[in-house]
Design a protein around this motif. Structure first.
Motif, mmCIF file in Angstrom:
data_model
loop_
_atom_site.group_PDB
_atom_site.id
_atom_site.type_symbol
_atom_site.label_atom_id
_atom_site.label_comp_id
_atom_site.label_asym_id
_atom_site.label_seq_id
_atom_site.Cartn_x
_atom_site.Cartn_y
_atom_site.Cartn_z
ATOM 1 N N PHE A 119 -7.109 29.188 27.615
ATOM 2 C CA PHE A 119 -6.492 30.472 27.953
ATOM 3 C C PHE A 119 -4.975 30.337 28.042
ATOM 4 O O PHE A 119 -4.238 31.120 27.461
ATOM 5 N N PHE A 120 -4.503 29.318 28.770
ATOM 6 C CA PHE A 120 -3.063 29.168 28.952
ATOM 7 C C PHE A 120 -2.359 28.801 27.653
ATOM 8 O O PHE A 120 -1.233 29.233 27.415
ATOM 9 N N ILE A 121 -3.015 28.029 26.819
ATOM 10 C CA ILE A 121 -2.433 27.696 25.511
ATOM 11 C C ILE A 121 -2.294 28.949 24.656
ATOM 12 O O ILE A 121 -1.350 29.074 23.872
ATOM 13 N N SER A 122 -3.210 29.899 24.820
ATOM 14 C CA SER A 122 -3.206 31.109 23.987
ATOM 15 C C SER A 122 -2.148 32.133 24.393
ATOM 16 O O SER A 122 -1.886 33.069 23.652
ATOM 17 N N LEU A 123 -1.540 31.961 25.567
ATOM 18 C CA LEU A 123 -0.542 32.928 26.015
ATOM 19 C C LEU A 123 0.703 32.867 25.139
ATOM 20 O O LEU A 123 1.109 31.799 24.679
ATOM 21 N N HIS A 124 1.311 34.010 24.945
ATOM 22 C CA HIS A 124 2.577 34.078 24.210
ATOM 23 C C HIS A 124 3.655 33.391 25.041
ATOM 24 O O HIS A 124 3.640 33.448 26.273
ATOM 25 N N ARG A 125 4.594 32.769 24.393
ATOM 26 C CA ARG A 125 5.617 31.991 25.118
ATOM 27 C C ARG A 125 6.457 32.836 26.065
ATOM 28 O O ARG A 125 7.027 32.324 27.024
ATOM 29 N N ASN A 126 6.548 34.149 25.842
ATOM 30 C CA ASN A 126 7.323 35.023 26.725
ATOM 31 C C ASN A 126 6.492 35.629 27.853
ATOM 32 O O ASN A 126 7.036 36.334 28.704
ATOM 33 N N ASP A 127 5.184 35.393 27.838
ATOM 34 C CA ASP A 127 4.347 35.911 28.912
ATOM 35 C C ASP A 127 4.667 35.181 30.218
ATOM 36 O O ASP A 127 5.161 34.051 30.212
ATOM 37 N N VAL A 128 4.375 35.843 31.324
ATOM 38 C CA VAL A 128 4.698 35.318 32.644
ATOM 39 C C VAL A 128 3.415 35.169 33.461
ATOM 40 O O VAL A 128 2.560 36.053 33.444
ATOM 41 N N VAL A 129 3.305 34.056 34.183
ATOM 42 C CA VAL A 129 2.171 33.821 35.070
ATOM 43 C C VAL A 129 2.683 33.687 36.501
ATOM 44 O O VAL A 129 3.619 32.931 36.767
ATOM 45 N N ILE A 130 2.046 34.443 37.392
ATOM 46 C CA ILE A 130 2.320 34.339 38.822
ATOM 47 C C ILE A 130 0.996 33.979 39.482
ATOM 48 O O ILE A 130 0.015 34.720 39.361
ATOM 49 N N PHE A 131 0.955 32.820 40.121
ATOM 50 C CA PHE A 131 -0.268 32.382 40.786
ATOM 51 C C PHE A 131 -0.295 32.902 42.207
ATOM 52 O O PHE A 131 0.728 32.914 42.905
ATOM 53 N N THR A 132 -1.479 33.342 42.632
ATOM 54 C CA THR A 132 -1.698 33.795 43.998
ATOM 55 C C THR A 132 -2.821 32.960 44.601
ATOM 56 O O THR A 132 -3.747 32.561 43.897
ATOM 57 N N THR A 133 -2.702 32.681 45.893
ATOM 58 C CA THR A 133 -3.725 31.857 46.538
ATOM 59 C C THR A 133 -3.712 32.052 48.051
ATOM 60 O O THR A 133 -2.669 32.352 48.639
ATOM 61 N N ALA A 134 -4.874 31.870 48.632
ATOM 62 C CA ALA A 134 -4.973 31.872 50.091
ATOM 63 C C ALA A 134 -4.650 30.492 50.664
ATOM 64 O O ALA A 134 -4.557 30.325 51.869
ATOM 65 N N ARG A 135 -4.459 29.503 49.798
ATOM 66 C CA ARG A 135 -4.106 28.158 50.270
ATOM 67 C C ARG A 135 -2.839 28.214 51.111
ATOM 68 O O ARG A 135 -1.890 28.913 50.781
ATOM 69 N N GLY A 136 -2.838 27.434 52.172
ATOM 70 C CA GLY A 136 -1.646 27.342 52.998
ATOM 71 C C GLY A 136 -0.573 26.505 52.323
ATOM 72 O O GLY A 136 -0.839 25.748 51.383
ATOM 73 N N ASN A 137 0.649 26.635 52.803
ATOM 74 C CA ASN A 137 1.778 25.903 52.224
ATOM 75 C C ASN A 137 1.618 24.387 52.283
ATOM 76 O O ASN A 137 2.242 23.678 51.514
ATOM 77 N N LYS A 138 0.777 23.884 53.191
ATOM 78 C CA LYS A 138 0.619 22.429 53.265
ATOM 79 C C LYS A 138 -0.070 21.879 52.015
ATOM 80 O O LYS A 138 -0.043 20.680 51.769
ATOM 81 N N TYR A 139 -0.658 22.761 51.189
ATOM 82 C CA TYR A 139 -1.299 22.345 49.940
ATOM 83 C C TYR A 139 -0.415 22.618 48.717
ATOM 84 O O TYR A 139 -0.853 22.474 47.586
ATOM 85 N N LYS A 140 0.827 23.006 48.961
ATOM 86 C CA LYS A 140 1.716 23.374 47.855
ATOM 87 C C LYS A 140 1.978 22.197 46.910
ATOM 88 O O LYS A 140 1.949 22.356 45.691
ATOM 89 N N GLU A 141 2.229 21.025 47.456
ATOM 90 C CA GLU A 141 2.514 19.867 46.604
ATOM 91 C C GLU A 141 1.322 19.540 45.699
ATOM 92 O O GLU A 141 1.484 19.313 44.504
ATOM 93 N N LEU A 142 0.118 19.528 46.257
ATOM 94 C CA LEU A 142 -1.088 19.282 45.462
ATOM 95 C C LEU A 142 -1.239 20.341 44.373
ATOM 96 O O LEU A 142 -1.529 20.032 43.220
ATOM 97 N N THR A 143 -1.018 21.589 44.739
ATOM 98 C CA THR A 143 -1.166 22.696 43.795
ATOM 99 C C THR A 143 -0.152 22.584 42.667
ATOM 100 O O THR A 143 -0.504 22.675 41.478
ATOM 101 N N GLU A 144 1.112 22.369 43.003
ATOM 102 C CA GLU A 144 2.155 22.245 41.972
ATOM 103 C C GLU A 144 1.923 21.011 41.105
ATOM 104 O O GLU A 144 2.124 21.068 39.882
ATOM 105 N N ARG A 145 1.508 19.908 41.698
ATOM 106 C CA ARG A 145 1.232 18.684 40.937
ATOM 107 C C ARG A 145 0.125 18.940 39.913
ATOM 108 O O ARG A 145 0.213 18.528 38.762
ATOM 109 N N THR A 146 -0.921 19.630 40.331
ATOM 110 C CA THR A 146 -2.037 19.939 39.434
ATOM 111 C C THR A 146 -1.574 20.837 38.289
ATOM 112 O O THR A 146 -1.866 20.564 37.113
#
Length: 128
Positions: A46-73
Motif C-alpha cells: 500500500f505504501f509503495i503504491s502511494l504517489h510521491r506527493n501524497d501525505v500520511v499522518i499517523f494517529t494512535t492511542a499509544r502514549g508518547n513513551k512508545y514514540k521511539e519504538l513507533t518511529e523506529r518501526t
C-alpha cells in the motif's frame, strides 16, 4: 481535476499497519534495544503504491513513551509520513471535510479488520 491533487491519509497504527498489542507487550518491547515491529500483510505494498506527493499522518492511542519504538518501526520499513499524532483516545475517529460537489467526495473512510492488514483494500473503492 480535483483527484489529481495529492491525497492525505490519516492512518491508525495498532491493528491497522502493525499487529495490535497490549500495553504489557508494548512495555516489554520498548525495553528491547532496536526492536522493530512487523508490518501486517499488504501494508508495505500500500505504501509503495502511494504517489510521491501524497501525505500520511499517523494517529494512535499509544502514549508518547512508545514514540521511539513507533518511529523506529516506521523508519525501518521506509514508510514516509508527515506527522505522528499520539495519545489519542482509543474510541471512534471522525474525519469531517467539505466537498466541492456531490460527485467528488473529499473524505473517504475505510475500515479494516483488526490485525488483518490491508489485503485487498483499495483507495479507489472505499466500499471494500
Amino acid at each position: 481535476m480535483l483527484d489529481s491533487y495529492p491525497k492525505t491519509y490519516f492512518i491508525d497504527i495498532d491493528g491497522t499497519i502493525v499487529p495490535n498489542l497490549t500495553i504489557e507487550d508494548l512495555d516489554e518491547y520498548i525495553q528491547i534495544p532496536n526492536y522493530i515491529q512487523d508490518l501486517l500483510p499488504g501494508v508495505k505494498k500500500f505504501f509503495i503504491s502511494l504517489h510521491r506527493n501524497d501525505v500520511v499522518i499517523f494517529t494512535t492511542a499509544r502514549g508518547n513513551k512508545y514514540k521511539e519504538l513507533t518511529e523506529r518501526t516506521l523508519n525501518h520499513h521506509r514508510i514516509k509520513y508527515l506527522q505522528l499524532i499520539m495519545d489519542l483516545p482509543a474510541g471512534q475517529r471522525f474525519l469531517i471535510n467539505d466537498t466541492v460537489n456531490i460527485f467528488f467526495k473529499k473524505s473517504i473512510a475505510i475500515n479494516v479488520l483488526r490485525n488483518a492488514g490491508f489485503g485487498d483494500v483499495s483507495i479507489f473503492d472505499p466500499e471494500v
